[in-house]
Design a protein around this motif. Structure first.
Motif: not given
Length: 503
Positions: A1-8, A124-129, A169-173, A204-206
């Protein structure tokens, strides 16, 4: 779960893991925290300490201590304990808010990626997490995987590629999914395969974050199973220290424990007087170890509706209650089978498979013994009818005379009579079950199971399992609370010899 959503939502990943772990024990612990509990009525005996007002902060601090202690206790005594993903109730306000916030976040990400040129700030923030989470899964022997993650998910390089319009992004995913597949538990292979079928970046990221959350739970449970064998001594000291802190905040927090031990000593003394003339010093049955074993046995006869449970075993009240119900069920089951074999005589003794057939029939009828809708009288009447049918068929198959109407009536009447706790057969089997459980406590330190009393052979497997569970729970409780019990018994056992310290 992304941190931005967690903080919300109002909490980060650390809080989420704590909630997951505490959910398993709060129902049986924090809901039964009794702050500043008054002393039980004991004539004119004064309270252990005068009542005082406590602040909300003190109550919250005390509740937190007890909850943490309950969690540590649950991990030690419940071999099946596992961390589970936190799930908010369907239709709850918290769940609706969470869903709305997450949808807003992912919609925003999709909009950014569709811009011309694409905006990769949130991505990029999601990739860092994701990178941080993958690194947290690595063990000491995962050096090559660590190097590979650092190389591919090089955040400064990814930032440069985003600025130059060359970020893929696709290759990194796809790399992330492959790395997850190499690190996940076998039970997640199906989830990983589903990720490989997703082609759109945002879905995919979700999905990646959903599977990573499951992998975090898997990792937590793996850590628990790995360290549990090494936790015994630390857990004993931790629980003892936490309870001492609780006792300092609530000086009367051992009142019910003291009454529990006092009543046990009183019962043993009365039994000694009834059995023989009073001695000038304490008899062997009042040695601390014996007092304690009988005290724990009394927990399997506890009136949970009216008598407060001793504080030192409060975290295991549900477990003791379940064992009490299992013991009662085995008493009733063995009573019915003993009546059948006593009434029917030698005609059915030794017939292969008959005992198991009769036992399964009775077991099926007693399966819901402790549900609100269960009627013991009706169940026993039905059991009597069914057993008469099965016995008649068995006797006919082996060439014996069928059951007469009179014998059927006697058998059904004796089975129905076991509904009364004071029934002779039921009291006999109850006494033998209690004797076996007490002997199991006494022999647990020597690792030699006691002999099985007569009439309990049909339930030997279930009774031995119950005895092992009971002894394990009792012995752990003794390890934790022995200093407290010793002080209490030193006050109670005032006559004759000074009490020993063995618990």
């Amino acid at each position: 779960m992304p941190k931005e959503a967690d903080h919300l939502e109002g909490g980060g990943d650390k809080e989420s893991k704590e909630e997951r772990a505490q959910d398993a024990s709060e129902e049986t612990a924090s809901s039964r925290v009794r702050a500043n509990t008054p002393s039980p009525h004991r004539g004119n005996t004064p309270q252990a300490s005068p009542p005082r007002f406590v602040s909300v902060e003190e109550l919250m601090e005390t509740a937190e201590r007890v909850t943490n202690m309950a969690l540590a206790h649950e991990i030690m005594v419940n071999q099946a304990f596992q961390v589970k993903p936190a799930e908010l109730p369907e239709g709850s306000l918290e769940r609706r808010v969470k869903e709305i916030m997450h949808k807003a976040f992912w919609d925003c990400l999709e909009t950014q990626l569709k811009e011309e040129p694409p905006s990769y700030g949130h991505a990029i923030k999601l990739l860092a997490e994701i990178k941080e989470t993958l690194l947290s899964f690595l063990l000491l022997g995962h050096g090559p995987q660590r190097s590979r993650i650092e190389e591919v998910l090089d955040l400064p390089l990814i930032q440069q590629q985003a600025e130059n319009g060359t970020l893929d992004i696709g290759r990194l995913s796809q790399f992330i999914v492959g790395m997850m597949g190499s690190l996940c538990a076998p039970c997640r292979d199906e989830d990983i395969n589903k990720l490989k079928e997703i082609t759109d970046i945002v879905p995919l990221l979700k999905a990646i974050f959903s599977v990573l959350d499951l992998m975090k739970v898997d990792m937590a449970n793996f850590a628990l199973s790995s360290i549990r064998p090494h936790l015994m001594q630390q857990s004993v000291e931790y629980e003892r220290n936490k309870f001492q802190e609780f006792l300092e905040k609530q000086p009367n927090a051992l009142d019910y424990t003291e009454k529990w031990l006092e009543d046990t000593v009183k019962c043993l003394r009365e039994a000694e007087v009834d059995g023989s003339s009073a001695a000038s010093c304490e008899p062997p049955s009042l040695l601390p170890l014996n007092v304690h074993n009988h005290a724990y046995l009394r927990l399997l006869k506890w009136d949970h509706a009216s008598d407060p449970f001793p504080e030192t075993v409060l975290m295991d009240q549900v477990r003791f209650q379940e064992m009490q119900q299992e013991a009662d069920r085995l008493v009733l089951l063995s009573s019915v089978l003993l009546i059948v074999y006593t009434t029917t005589g030698e005609a059915i003794s030794g017939l292969p498979g008959l005992m198991d057939t009769l036992k399964n029939t009775v077991n099926a009828m007693l399966a819901d013994m402790y549900t609100p809708s269960f009627s013991a009288q009706e169940a026993l009447a039905t059991i009597g009818e069914k057993l008469c049918v099965e016995l008649s068929q068995c006797l006919s198959q082996h060439g014996y005379s069928p059951f007469s109407a009179e014998r059927k009536s006697i058998l059904k009447g004796q089975i129905s009579a076991t509904v009364r706790p004071d029934n002779t057969v039921r009291k006999l089997m109850d006494s033998r079950v209690q004797t076996y459980l007490l002997a199991s406590l006494e022999s647990s330190q020597h690792k030699t199971p006691p002999p099985l009393p007569g009439g309990l052979a049909p339930v030997s497997r279930e009774l031995k399992e119950l005895a092992v569970h009971f002894s394990r729970l009792v012995n752990f409780n003794k390890l934790v609370f022995s200093p407290f019990y010793q002080k209490i018994l030193q006050k109670i056992l005032t006559a004759g010899e000074s009490p020993g310290t063995e618990m």
